[in-house]
Design an enzyme around this catalytic site. Structure first.
Site, PDB file in Angstrom:
ATOM      1  CG  HIS A  90      -2.087   0.938   1.091  1.00 37.90           C
ATOM      2  ND1 HIS A  90      -3.270   0.548   0.494  1.00 37.90           N
ATOM      3  CD2 HIS A  90      -2.262   2.227   1.449  1.00 37.90           C
ATOM      4  CE1 HIS A  90      -4.115   1.573   0.502  1.00 37.90           C
ATOM      5  NE2 HIS A  90      -3.521   2.605   1.080  1.00 37.90           N
ATOM      6  CG  ASP A 168     -10.336   4.192   5.608  1.00 35.85           C
ATOM      7  OD1 ASP A 168      -9.855   5.268   6.018  1.00 35.85           O
ATOM      8  OD2 ASP A 168     -10.072   3.722   4.487  1.00 35.85           O
ATOM      9  NE  ARG A 175      -7.813  11.539   6.175  1.00 37.62           N
ATOM     10  CZ  ARG A 175      -7.009  10.578   5.680  1.00 37.62           C
ATOM     11  NH1 ARG A 175      -7.445   9.343   5.517  1.00 37.62           N
ATOM     12  NH2 ARG A 175      -5.777  10.863   5.369  1.00 37.62           N
ATOM     13  CB  SER A 190      -6.807   5.976   6.410  1.00 35.67           C
ATOM     14  OG  SER A 190      -7.152   5.670   5.087  1.00 35.67           O
ATOM     15  CE  LYS A 194      -7.643   1.808   2.542  1.00 31.26           C
ATOM     16  NZ  LYS A 194      -7.847   3.197   2.914  1.00 31.26           N
TER      17      LYS A 194
HETATM   18  N1  URA Z   1      -4.007   5.721   1.524  1.00 29.67           N
HETATM   19  C1  URA Z   1      -5.063   5.479   2.362  1.00 29.67           C
HETATM   20  O1  URA Z   1      -5.674   4.418   2.296  1.00 29.67           O
HETATM   21  N2  URA Z   1      -5.388   6.402   3.263  1.00 29.67           N
HETATM   22  C2  URA Z   1      -4.736   7.569   3.382  1.00 29.67           C
HETATM   23  O2  URA Z   1      -5.082   8.347   4.236  1.00 29.67           O
HETATM   24  C3  URA Z   1      -3.665   7.838   2.511  1.00 29.67           C
HETATM   25  C4  URA Z   1      -3.318   6.888   1.586  1.00 29.67           C
END
Ligand code: URA
Length: 434
Positions: A90, A168, A175, A190, A194
């Site tokens: 990620h 989220d 956001r 966040s 996930k």
């Molecule tokens: N990726 C995400 O899932 N959340 C964030 O806040 C920034 C990047």
């Protein structure tokens, strides 16, 4: 009935206090179930943005977000009788960051299994789902059964988080339109909610540093990486991070479909050097974290096996593999070119300026749920350090709505230069945090 209420929770954080575990659990649950309004959560997010959170608050906020939905578990899945080598990556968000698109098929071709809960654009950064959905027919809204089937059959699924960390999903969208993306606690919780909920066993984070990253300084990006690695480890996930440069955009394209086209070039064994380098660096980390050795990810780009895996993945998720060409993918109906005022060497290109320009062209959202333009984007003809001749094209901007050119060009203005000296070079991979 809870004795807690949103105004009191907001006031604690507004005044620089520490939220109790009970307050965090309550507010995440109440917001997920629409008992706290968007306006109230926006105020709390802004208070968190301004006041920050302690390590304990971040850990509890993340756990509450995980508990807001279901947690996937693929440990029962087998391929050829063996458990799957589950591993994911990620990014904390960048400009021109299309890396997931070539990376997932490379890891598939090397024997990994990638359950990837991906996101949509956030702020000035693009989202993998918005890019992939520019492929006609491709859908990221797939069921759990389909995710399991794809992991067994082809070794990957790229999906919208859906019922994973639904808190989220709501907070991320809020956001994006309330100026509260650039916050260490909010980014860490966040990403990790996930990723912990999605059921991977190992995780490699690409934590961005530089003007196009959400956090302004390298020190803050390091702290973000450390925080996320610790959160993953506490939840039993083998987690590591690469700190990578995001002061200039990655590659030569920024936008939605234009980034898919560039990813196809990488999968065909070509593409920009920096995109290939980062794809392979992350692939090596992922394979190592998954315990896969003796395979060379670069070979999968040379021999076409990663491209084959990408086609399988697109087809499995409803995408038209016949449209995987520059000609067939969408491109904005209108274009505008920025040319070189004089000759010399291309200087730095500010990733933030490019990210904002592309967002203004329609590649991202300014209101929750807005449709993005798949054809919106930018081509960067000269990368930093390349020679430039007077009058030649430096940037081409694409959109379906030409009144967007003026604001986009305004963002780009001052974000690049052509000079006599080459810019200072920076390593792409800055550090590794475990
Ligand atoms: N990726 C995400 O899932 N959340 C964030 O806040 C920034 C990047």
């Amino acid at each position: 009935m809870s004795h807690l209420d949103a105004p009191s929770v907001i006031r604690v954080k507004r005044d620089g206090g520490v939220l109790s575990n009970e307050a965090i659990d309550w507010v995440i649950d109440a917001y997920t179930h629409d008992r706290v309004a968007d306006a109230q959560m926006s105020a709390l997010l802004m208070a968190i943005f301004l006041r920050g959170m302690t390590t304990a608050e971040i850990a509890r906020w993340t756990a509450a977000m995980i508990d807001s939905g279901e947690r996937l578990d693929f440990t029962d899945l087998r391929r050829d009788g063996a458990p799957l080598a589950l591993v994911d990556k990620h990014s904390t968000g960048g400009v021109g960051d299309k890396i997931t698109i070539p990376l997932v098929p490379v890891v598939m071709a090397c024997g990994g299994a990638v359950p990837q809960a991906a996101g949509r654009g956030l702020g000035h950064t693009g989202g993998t789902l918005d890019k992939l959905e520019s492929i006609p027919g491709f859908t990221a809204e797939i069921t759990k059964t389909q995710i399991r089937q794809q992991l067994c059959d082809i070794g990957a699924a790229i999906f919208a988080a859906g019922e994973l960390a639904p808190a989220d999903r709501k907070i991320y969208a809020l956001r994006d339109v309330t100026g509260t993306t650039e916050s260490l606690p909010l980014i860490a919780s966040s990403v990790m909610s996930k990723k912990i909920a999605e059921g991977t066993r190992a995780l490699v984070l690409d934590c961005k540093v530089g003007s196009g990253a959400f956090l302004a300084t390298e020190a803050e990006s390091r702290e973000l990486a450390r925080t996320m690695v610790d959160l993953g480890t506490e939840h039993g996930l083998l987690t590591r991070a690469l700190l990578t440069d995001m002061s200039v955009p990655l590659g030569r394209t920024v936008g939605n479909a234009v980034e898919v086209v560039e990813s196809l070039e990488v999968l065909e064994g070509g593409g920009p050097e920096d995109v290939v380098e980062l794809t392979l660096a992350l692939a090596r980390e992922m394979l190592d974290a998954a315990g896969i050795d003796g395979v060379d990810p670069a070979q999968t780009l040379r021999d076409g096996s990663a491209m084959d895996r990408f086609r399988e993945l697109v087809a499995a998720q409803g995408g038209d593999v016949g449209s995987l060409t520059a000609e067939a993918l969408p491109l904005g109906a209108h274009k505008e070119t920025v040319t070189a005022p004089g000759g010399g060497t291309m200087g730095d290109i500010d990733a933030m300026a490019v990210g904002l320009a592309v967002w203004r062209l329609g590649a991202g959202r300014s209101e929750p749920g807005q449709r993005v333009q798949f054809g919106a984007g930018m081509r960067i003809h000269r990368r930093p350090g390349e020679p430039v001749a007077a009058g030649e094209p430096l940037f081409t901007l694409y959109t379906d709505t030409p009144d967007r050119f003026a604001p986009a060009l305004g963002e780009l203005d001052g974000g690049w230069s052509v000079g006599a000296e080459p810019p200072t070079t920076r390593p792409l991979v800055i550090d590794r945090i475990m």
